[in-house]
Design an enzyme around this catalytic site. Structure first.
Site, PDB file in Angstrom:
ATOM      1  CB  CYS A  58      27.165  42.718  45.623  1.00 43.10           C
ATOM      2  SG  CYS A  58      27.734  43.710  46.993  1.00 43.10           S
TER       3      CYS A  58
ATOM      4  N   GLY B  50      31.743  38.390  44.956  1.00 43.40           N
ATOM      5  CA  GLY B  50      31.803  38.730  46.376  1.00 43.40           C
ATOM      6  C   GLY B  50      32.026  37.505  47.213  1.00 43.40           C
TER       7      GLY B  50
ATOM      8  CG  ASN C 202      26.225  44.624  42.014  1.00 45.47           C
ATOM      9  OD1 ASN C 202      26.189  44.410  40.821  1.00 45.47           O
ATOM     10  ND2 ASN C 202      27.324  45.040  42.601  1.00 45.47           N
ATOM     11  N   GLY C 203      26.177  47.473  43.945  1.00 44.10           N
ATOM     12  CA  GLY C 203      26.503  48.807  43.456  1.00 44.10           C
ATOM     13  C   GLY C 203      26.872  49.731  44.588  1.00 44.10           C
TER      14      GLY C 203
ATOM     15  CE1 TYR D 163      40.283  40.717  38.459  1.00 48.52           C
ATOM     16  CE2 TYR D 163      38.418  41.840  39.454  1.00 48.52           C
ATOM     17  CZ  TYR D 163      39.480  40.968  39.563  1.00 48.52           C
ATOM     18  OH  TYR D 163      39.737  40.347  40.741  1.00 48.52           O
TER      19      TYR D 163
HETATM   20  P1  AMP Z   1      47.448  45.694  42.106  1.00 48.85           P
HETATM   21  O1  AMP Z   1      48.427  44.826  42.762  1.00 48.85           O
HETATM   22  O2  AMP Z   1      46.786  46.614  43.089  1.00 48.85           O
HETATM   23  O3  AMP Z   1      47.970  46.440  40.923  1.00 48.85           O
HETATM   24  O4  AMP Z   1      46.282  44.741  41.611  1.00 48.85           O
HETATM   25  C1  AMP Z   1      46.046  44.489  40.284  1.00 48.85           C
HETATM   26  C2  AMP Z   1      45.413  43.134  40.144  1.00 48.85           C
HETATM   27  O5  AMP Z   1      44.223  43.052  40.923  1.00 48.85           O
HETATM   28  C3  AMP Z   1      45.048  42.866  38.700  1.00 48.85           C
HETATM   29  O6  AMP Z   1      45.836  41.791  38.262  1.00 48.85           O
HETATM   30  C4  AMP Z   1      43.591  42.483  38.699  1.00 48.85           C
HETATM   31  O7  AMP Z   1      43.420  41.168  38.215  1.00 48.85           O
HETATM   32  C5  AMP Z   1      43.135  42.564  40.133  1.00 48.85           C
HETATM   33  N1  AMP Z   1      42.033  43.519  40.296  1.00 48.85           N
HETATM   34  C6  AMP Z   1      41.740  44.588  39.548  1.00 48.85           C
HETATM   35  N2  AMP Z   1      40.648  45.225  40.015  1.00 48.85           N
HETATM   36  C7  AMP Z   1      40.240  44.546  41.095  1.00 48.85           C
HETATM   37  C8  AMP Z   1      39.156  44.697  42.009  1.00 48.85           C
HETATM   38  N3  AMP Z   1      38.290  45.694  41.891  1.00 48.85           N
HETATM   39  N4  AMP Z   1      39.036  43.800  43.010  1.00 48.85           N
HETATM   40  C9  AMP Z   1      39.929  42.802  43.139  1.00 48.85           C
HETATM   41  N5  AMP Z   1      40.961  42.594  42.304  1.00 48.85           N
HETATM   42  C10 AMP Z   1      41.127  43.452  41.290  1.00 48.85           C
END
Ligand code: AMP
Length: 491
Positions: free
Chosen positions: A23, A49, A124-125, A265
């Site tokens: 968040c 978010g 947030n958390g 990220y």
């Molecule tokens: P996946 O297809 O599940 O391996 O998604 C990996 C991708 O999702 C990576 O390229 C990240 O940029 C993105 N990502 C990583 N962590 C998150 C997160 N907590 N929420 C949304 N996107 C994420």
């Protein structure tokens, strides 16, 4: 009103098993355009978010509130709505959520009337004892209005035997376990609090002549022309009133464990987090990654947007040209309805397309920030190969994600994590690359200015890569999947 998953996630793959409490929070004290600046701050924090947004403001007499599902712009671009949010103080919240359980009653800030007056809370958390606390509170007669963790704060404050708001809030914080940044607005004060290990971020800024701002990230200060003052310290509570900022540290001082995934990220690249520009950190991560996992190739291509700064670092360090081989379509709306099953595989093309001019006949190094389930990488790799790449090497600017996060970053349950199930070689085969490498844990720490990862006292919370959970998980007993499900449902 419940909204369908496709209304919330254009990615389609990213959903449903866990509480989703990433968040953004923002608060402002003493500014004539408090609500408008809060809307702008939330807009800058939109990456934290996208499922819902809310603002509660206060003038000298009463509270005003507007909360809705969807983006900040969708909820607060309306002048009539903004005019209802009167007063010189306000707090706001963006919530990340992808489940069918996204309902208006969960949209923050939450507000309640207490014996001492009104109080709004934005959080947030993720609390790791929310289920146990909720059960105990319900046993004592509390009636919960939402399924959000954050409502636990409201009831703990209400039930506290202390007299002042600050003492009641401190009493509530003493009982919760978890990672949180919290902003509260009372009739007399704007309050900010950070969990004792400082896992989630919260900063203090100055705005106008006598105004104050609290926000998740510095990018929210830029947009409202506020000046950065400092990070709120781990375990610190700040109370902002017309007489200034009072700092309380009721939980003693502990070495902090800031979330390393914010650097990798989650935070916006133009934010400065805990004194370090995120953009610089990501570039350095790319440089270390290049040193650790060199491979001969013709181009370094980022997976946009999150892979861009680390791919730049990788290219600089390796001397291999940086090229935009994948173009991102920024206009994929949250409300895009996924196509029918037989053309669902086209879904990834909504968001990314291959730039053939860069990729054809080339040995390509693809750089991304993380592999979670592996769905994204597999589709991107296929797209790059179809565009004519002769070799595809994937480089990831985080260590393998082997554990779920219980502290507020949305990760699927552990069994869905590709790196938990497969070795690096198996992962490479699964996503279809010629080689795959992740930055090492020590390499990540080096990129963030440490000598190495000190296993006795790591500087960051890196539980998603190490399984070293620095905050206890009372809602989960070891190997008890039934409890795990309960935690998920508590979202
Ligand atoms: P996946 O297809 O599940 O391996 O998604 C990996 C991708 O999702 C990576 O390229 C990240 O940029 C993105 N990502 C990583 N962590 C998150 C997160 N907590 N929420 C949304 N996107 C994420």
């Amino acid at each position: 009103m419940d909204i369908a998953p496709e209304q919330v996630s254009a990615d389609g793959h990213w959903n449903l098993e866990r509480p989703h409490d990433e968040c953004g929070v923002f608060g402002i004290w003493n500014h004539s355009d408090a609500a408008a600046l809060t809307a702008l701050g939330l807009h800058a924090l939109q990456h934290r978010g996208q499922a819902s947004a809310g603002i509660v403001s206060h003038d000298a007499t009463r509270f005003y509130s507007h909360r809705g599902l969807g983006l900040v712009g969708e909820n607060f671009e309306n002048r009539a709505v903004m005019e209802t949010l009167k007063g010189h103080r306000a707090i706001g919240h963006n919530r990340y959520a992808t489940t069918g359980g996204v309902v208006l009653r969960n949209v923050q800030p939450l507000y309640a009337d207490f014996a001492f007056g009104g109080l709004a809370v934005a959080h947030n958390g993720n609390l790791t004892n929310a289920t146990l606390l909720r059960r105990a509170l319900v046993g004592r007669g509390c009636l919960f209005q939402s399924t959000s963790d954050s409502e636990v704060f409201i009831h703990l404050i209400a039930m506290s035997r202390f007299a002042t708001v600050i003492d009641r809030l401190t009493d509530a914080l003493r009982q919760v376990v978890g990672a949180y940044s919290l902003i509260a607005l009372t009739e007399n004060a704007l309050i900010g609090a950070r969990d004792p290990l400082g896992v989630r971020p919260l900063i203090l800024g100055r705005v106008g002549t006598d105004g104050w701002v609290l926000a998740s990230e510095t990018c929210a200060l830029e947009i409202v022309d506020a000046e950065f003052v400092r990070d709120i310290e781990p375990g610190e509570i700040v109370v902002i009133t017309d007489t200034g900022v009072q700092s309380i540290k009721p939980f003693g001082v502990q070495p902090s464990r800031f979330c390393v995934f914010e650097y990798i990220y989650f935070a916006r690249p133009d934010s400065v987090v805990e004194g370090m520009p995120v953009y610089e950190a990501r570039k350095r991560i790319g440089e270390v990654l290049a040193r650790e996992s060199h491979v001969d190739a013709d181009v370094v291509v980022p997976v946009p947007d999150s892979g861009v700064p680390s791919a730049m670092g990788y290219a600089t360090e390796s001397g291999i040209p940086f090229e935009l081989g994948i173009i991102r379509n920024h206009y994929v709306g949250r409300t895009f309805i996924e196509p029918t099953d037989n053309i669902r595989h086209l879904g990834v093309k909504l968001k990314h397309s291959a730039n053939k001019a860069v990729l054809e006949g080339k040995r390509v190094i693809l750089v991304d920030d993380s592999i979670v389930r592996g769905t994204t990488s597999r589709k991107i790799v296929e797209m790059v190969r179809n565009a004519g790449a002769t070799e595809v090497h994937m480089r990831i600017s985080s260590p393998p994600t082997t554990h779920s996060c219980y502290y507020g970053i949305d990760t699927p349950e552990r069994s869905k994590l590709l790196a938990y199930r497969l070795t690096v070689e198996e992962m490479a085969a699964r996503i279809g690359v010629d080689s795959l490498a992740f930055i090492s844990k020590d390499g990540l720490y080096q990129a963030l200015g440490q000598a190495n990862r000190d296993p006795r006292q790591p500087k960051y919370c890196d539980a998603c890569f190490t399984g070293d959970y620095p905050i206890s998980l009372p809602d989960i007993s070891d190997n008890d999947t039934r409890q795990l499900t309960l935690l998920s449902e508590a979202g």
